[in-house]
Enzyme design. Structure first.
Site, mmCIF file in Angstrom:
data_model
loop_
_atom_site.group_PDB
_atom_site.id
_atom_site.type_symbol
_atom_site.label_atom_id
_atom_site.label_comp_id
_atom_site.label_asym_id
_atom_site.label_seq_id
_atom_site.Cartn_x
_atom_site.Cartn_y
_atom_site.Cartn_z
ATOM 1 N N LYS A 130 44.017 123.817 1.016
ATOM 2 C CA LYS A 130 45.400 123.328 1.012
ATOM 3 C C LYS A 130 46.390 124.500 0.947
ATOM 4 C CE LYS A 130 44.753 118.768 1.004
ATOM 5 N NZ LYS A 130 45.124 117.930 2.151
ATOM 6 N N TYR A 160 37.905 121.901 -7.891
ATOM 7 C CA TYR A 160 38.776 121.746 -6.715
ATOM 8 C C TYR A 160 38.883 123.035 -5.895
ATOM 9 C CZ TYR A 160 42.545 119.040 -4.452
ATOM 10 O OH TYR A 160 43.311 118.316 -3.585
HETATM 11 N N1 LIG Z 1 45.000 110.735 -3.462
HETATM 12 C C1 LIG Z 1 45.524 111.786 -4.066
HETATM 13 O O1 LIG Z 1 45.511 111.933 -5.286
HETATM 14 C C2 LIG Z 1 46.219 112.837 -3.234
HETATM 15 C C3 LIG Z 1 47.097 113.709 -3.884
HETATM 16 C C4 LIG Z 1 47.744 114.700 -3.137
HETATM 17 C C5 LIG Z 1 47.515 114.816 -1.792
HETATM 18 N N2 LIG Z 1 46.645 113.953 -1.187
HETATM 19 C C6 LIG Z 1 46.418 114.143 0.246
HETATM 20 O O2 LIG Z 1 46.853 112.997 0.946
HETATM 21 C C7 LIG Z 1 46.087 112.867 2.134
HETATM 22 C C8 LIG Z 1 45.484 111.473 2.186
HETATM 23 O O3 LIG Z 1 44.708 111.269 1.020
HETATM 24 P P1 LIG Z 1 44.222 109.821 0.569
HETATM 25 O O4 LIG Z 1 44.225 109.830 -0.907
HETATM 26 O O5 LIG Z 1 44.950 108.772 1.298
HETATM 27 O O6 LIG Z 1 42.695 109.895 1.055
HETATM 28 P P2 LIG Z 1 41.648 108.724 1.405
HETATM 29 O O7 LIG Z 1 42.090 107.424 0.828
HETATM 30 O O8 LIG Z 1 40.313 109.267 1.050
HETATM 31 O O9 LIG Z 1 41.771 108.641 3.010
HETATM 32 C C9 LIG Z 1 41.372 109.739 3.763
HETATM 33 C C10 LIG Z 1 41.616 109.449 5.215
HETATM 34 O O10 LIG Z 1 41.234 110.610 5.982
HETATM 35 C C11 LIG Z 1 40.253 110.238 6.937
HETATM 36 N N3 LIG Z 1 39.333 111.330 7.168
HETATM 37 C C12 LIG Z 1 38.516 111.964 6.288
HETATM 38 N N4 LIG Z 1 37.834 112.931 6.889
HETATM 39 C C13 LIG Z 1 38.212 112.931 8.186
HETATM 40 C C14 LIG Z 1 37.867 113.691 9.318
HETATM 41 N N5 LIG Z 1 36.967 114.680 9.241
HETATM 42 N N6 LIG Z 1 38.472 113.409 10.497
HETATM 43 C C15 LIG Z 1 39.369 112.416 10.613
HETATM 44 N N7 LIG Z 1 39.744 111.651 9.572
HETATM 45 C C16 LIG Z 1 39.170 111.909 8.376
HETATM 46 C C17 LIG Z 1 39.593 108.998 6.372
HETATM 47 O O11 LIG Z 1 39.039 108.251 7.437
HETATM 48 P P3 LIG Z 1 37.522 107.691 7.390
HETATM 49 O O12 LIG Z 1 37.446 106.754 6.235
HETATM 50 O O13 LIG Z 1 37.372 107.027 8.707
HETATM 51 O O14 LIG Z 1 36.637 108.882 7.231
HETATM 52 C C18 LIG Z 1 40.789 108.292 5.723
HETATM 53 O O15 LIG Z 1 41.527 107.586 6.697
HETATM 54 C C19 LIG Z 1 45.047 113.991 2.091
HETATM 55 O O16 LIG Z 1 45.515 115.086 2.840
HETATM 56 C C20 LIG Z 1 44.979 114.331 0.623
HETATM 57 O O17 LIG Z 1 44.519 115.650 0.391
HETATM 58 C C21 LIG Z 1 46.005 112.961 -1.869
#
Ligand SMILES: NC(=O)c1ccc[n+]([C@@H]2O[C@H](COP(=O)([O-])OP(=O)(O)OC[C@H]3O[C@@H](n4cnc5c(N)ncnc54)[C@H](OP(=O)(O)O)[C@@H]3O)[C@@H](O)[C@H]2O)c1
Length: 249
Positions: free
Chosen positions: A157, A150
């Site tokens: 982050k 990571y």
């Molecule tokens: N899941 C976890 O365990 C977790 C834990 C802590 C924090 N987070 C944070 O929560 C947030 C959302 O995570 P998630 O788990 O919901 O992720 P996810 O399901 O992978 O969704 C990611 C989203 O970001 C978009 N995206 C990716 N690259 C992009 C870019 N270059 N420009 C514009 N949009 C972009 C994707 O759109 P497309 O599909 O169109 O690319 C999708 O809508 C992130 O900041 C992540 O770091 C997640």
């Protein structure tokens, strides 16, 4: 009467989509941003319109400042205002430090850190028109502790959380409140990119002091608290929503 408007980056799927839907339920019109998943973005927009709100769908890689600027031009044209900006989109290369190449570093930092600065600059210009605004970013525990593979994302982050503090001070003069929410592992499509997905999920299920994993709604609830009126005196903070797992050694 003009309706209030919120931008959620990366709102085609996952946590961003649920934040967008919750904001629509609270009466906001939405800007749905995505990079690749057009159909998912259109589906999110349809769900928002079914709630009686407007949705502008914008394809923009937030790692590219020209694309950011074009997205804000479209927001200005369509709505002429912005009240809320949720910096949610994230990506990143999952590799041990010795295997990271410059392009992996740049990709990850551009989308996860640089995007906050250049989106926030544009958001602030629109928010100044109505005299106030709120910005919340989504971070993760890798900013403050070691997570396998990571390195690039964790550092990006950490930069996002530091930038949150700087923006919170400088944007206060504009009556814009800036904070972040950091989450423990949430079982979204994002985890599909983790080589050690199964171990991470097992660890989260077994070790989280709260006795269960963090769910999307737990993150959304914290975001909505920071976006609401009752949290105005919280500035530049990162609220950790992890069921207590980061408290363990
Ligand atoms: N899941 C976890 O365990 C977790 C834990 C802590 C924090 N987070 C944070 O929560 C947030 C959302 O995570 P998630 O788990 O919901 O992720 P996810 O399901 O992978 O969704 C990611 C989203 O970001 C978009 N995206 C990716 N690259 C992009 C870019 N270059 N420009 C514009 N949009 C972009 C994707 O759109 P497309 O599909 O169109 O690319 C999708 O809508 C992130 O900041 C992540 O770091 C997640």
């Amino acid at each position: 009467m003009t309706n209030k408007v919120a931008l959620v980056t990366g709102s085609s799927r996952g946590i961003g989509k649920e934040i967008a839907l919750r904001l629509a339920k609270e009466g906001y019109d939405l800007v749905i941003n995505y990079a690749r998943s057009k159909n998912a973005a259109l589906e999110t927009a349809a769900e928002i319109e079914a709630l009686g709100r407007r949705a502008l769908v914008v394809k923009a890689n937030v790692g590219d400042v020209d694309k950011i600027n074009h997205m804000f031009e479209q927001i200005e044209q369509e709505f002429g205002r912005l009240d809320i900006f949720v910096n949610n989109a994230a990506s990143g290369v999952q590799r041990p430090a010795m295997e990271l190449e410059e392009k992996h570093w740049d990709w990850t930092m551009n989308i996860n850190s640089k995007a906050l600065l250049f989106c926030a600059q544009q958001a602030a210009k629109l928010m100044e028109k109505s005299g106030k605004g709120k910005i919340v970013s989504i971070s993760s525990l890798g900013s403050i502790r070691y997570l396998e593979n990571y390195t690039a994302v964790g550092v990006s982050k950490a930069a996002l959380e530091a930038l949150t503090r700087y923006l919170a001070v400088e944007f206060s003069a504009k009556n814009i409140v800036v904070n972040a929410v950091s989450g423990g592992a949430v079982d979204t499509e994002a985890l599909a990119h983790f080589p050690n997905r199964e171990e991470m999920l097992a660890e989260a299920r077994e070790k989280t002091p709260a006795g269960k994993m963090v769910e999307i709604d737990d993150i959304v609830n914290a975001v909505m608290f920071l976006l609401g009126d009752g949290s105005d005196m919280i500035r530049g903070q990162t609220i950790i929503v992890d069921g207590g797992i980061s408290l363990l050694v």
